[in-house]
Design an enzyme around this catalytic site. Sequence first.
Site, mmCIF file in Angstrom:
data_model
loop_
_atom_site.group_PDB
_atom_site.id
_atom_site.type_symbol
_atom_site.label_atom_id
_atom_site.label_comp_id
_atom_site.label_asym_id
_atom_site.label_seq_id
_atom_site.Cartn_x
_atom_site.Cartn_y
_atom_site.Cartn_z
ATOM 1 N N HIS A 1 31.919 2.123 -3.561
ATOM 2 C CA HIS A 1 31.902 1.979 -5.178
ATOM 3 C C HIS A 1 30.846 2.939 -5.990
ATOM 4 C CE1 HIS A 1 33.471 -1.645 -3.578
ATOM 5 N NE2 HIS A 1 32.463 -2.242 -3.023
ATOM 6 N N ASP B 1 29.505 2.032 0.577
ATOM 7 C CA ASP B 1 29.422 0.946 -0.321
ATOM 8 C C ASP B 1 28.758 0.821 -1.777
ATOM 9 O OD1 ASP B 1 30.213 -1.596 -1.297
ATOM 10 O OD2 ASP B 1 28.945 -2.827 0.388
ATOM 11 N N TYR C 1 37.911 -0.541 -8.467
ATOM 12 C CA TYR C 1 37.890 -1.688 -9.247
ATOM 13 C C TYR C 1 37.631 -1.579 -10.597
ATOM 14 C CZ TYR C 1 33.569 -3.546 -7.501
ATOM 15 O OH TYR C 1 32.137 -3.408 -7.213
ATOM 16 N N HIS D 1 32.951 -5.161 6.029
ATOM 17 C CA HIS D 1 31.676 -6.020 6.350
ATOM 18 C C HIS D 1 31.907 -6.894 7.433
ATOM 19 C CE1 HIS D 1 29.883 -4.518 2.697
ATOM 20 N NE2 HIS D 1 30.822 -5.060 1.987
#
Length: 453
Positions: free
Chosen positions: A55, A319, A119, A268
């Site tokens: 992200h 991440d 997102y 994860h």
Amino acid sequence: MEKLWASEALLPNGWARDVTVAVDAGRIAAVTANTPRSGADLGLLLPAPVNVHSHAFQRAMAGLTERRGPDPRDSFWTWRQLMFRFLDRLTPDDVQAITAFVQMEMLEAGYGASVEFHYLHHQPGGVPYDDLAEMSGRIVAAAEQSGAGLCLVPVHYQYGGCDMRDLGPGQVRFGNDAARFEQLHAAAGKALRALPADHMLGAAPHSLRAVRREDLGAFASRYPHGPLHMHLAEQSPEVDEVQASWGARPVDWALDHMGLDDRWCLIHCTQMTPNETQSLAATGAVAGLCPITESSLGDGIFDGVRWFDAGGAVAVGSDSNIRISLSEELRTLDYSQRLRDGTRAALATEQASTARRILDAVLAGGAQAAGRDSGAIAVGQWADLLALDSGSIHLEGRSGDQALDSWIFAGDDRLVRDVWSAGRHVVQNGAHIRREAIVAAYRKVIKSLGDAL
């Protein structure tokens, strides 16, 4: 055609000496061992792995959430509220600059490509941009700047929980129903055409909590091409919510209803039972591990020993991007197993040292998770390559698996000297070729966001 020469290289059948690698149109055209030296000695040449989960925008808030919040049991969920407040400030220009910086750091750490689990789609308040894929286009533009190989994975995120409650104030920038997400996904694919041929488009339901059960079950058939990614079993409250709402733990529900196979990368997987671990490994899906972020957020420890013993595929990603370090991701993965079990060299075998076994797995799993022809120095693969500085004191007198172990456990990413992404020589002598301009743009964004937290 470009020819590269290394005194030692890791090939699919093991270590080789005096290796010439020919690169043509971004792909490896020939690999020959025991050849006379030609040009500069690259030292220790390895395949460059894929960073399978990022992200990017969260990099700009790294280091700003280490104070205790009002809840004495500060956790992932309080961190998440801070993240929502932060992202409400981000503009498309900000996201492009941050993403280019993140991709630059990934390349300098030794990754050859990245998967952006994307997102952040809409304006603050949740209103779409005039171009529904505006933010996807900015991820693409960042990859043009950095030269990183990109697998763009637009994310479907519709609800705030299993009860299908509305998204909260910080989440509304993520939200789409199934029909609008399908339009966004198609538009993101068009934006990707601006990149070289090694790009890839995937798709992702954010998590079991964020998408209708019916849409989860049909997701693979609705998006039949490219890799599929999803967060799964990251936090205990997530497990409890899914079990209370749907009558099964997340991994069991996904196994029973989603047709999981080798197209999937499940991120994860830190909250799994032994049986879930073995059953999920058997599907061929990749476990996308993010050991630094999982440590930072207190997610838990992935059952790596059991997963490896079951023949499961793994990859690593950065991440939250609180720290971008390939060597540290691999080291943290192994050390977590040692700390949990009170053992040493937990993932090594009689045939392969710890770093070798983990790197081999991450190379194969990363290529699978990104749908990328990479992960090996072999004819036909994209030339995603990583050269370690064999002149470093940390590698003095070391070769083969010992050199890998010394890099991961005694050195760090400063040993990464050169990196190629699909033949693009983007890191030279330890620094990205466009570092100055990328850092300047990122610095400008950081100054403008100074009061966001």
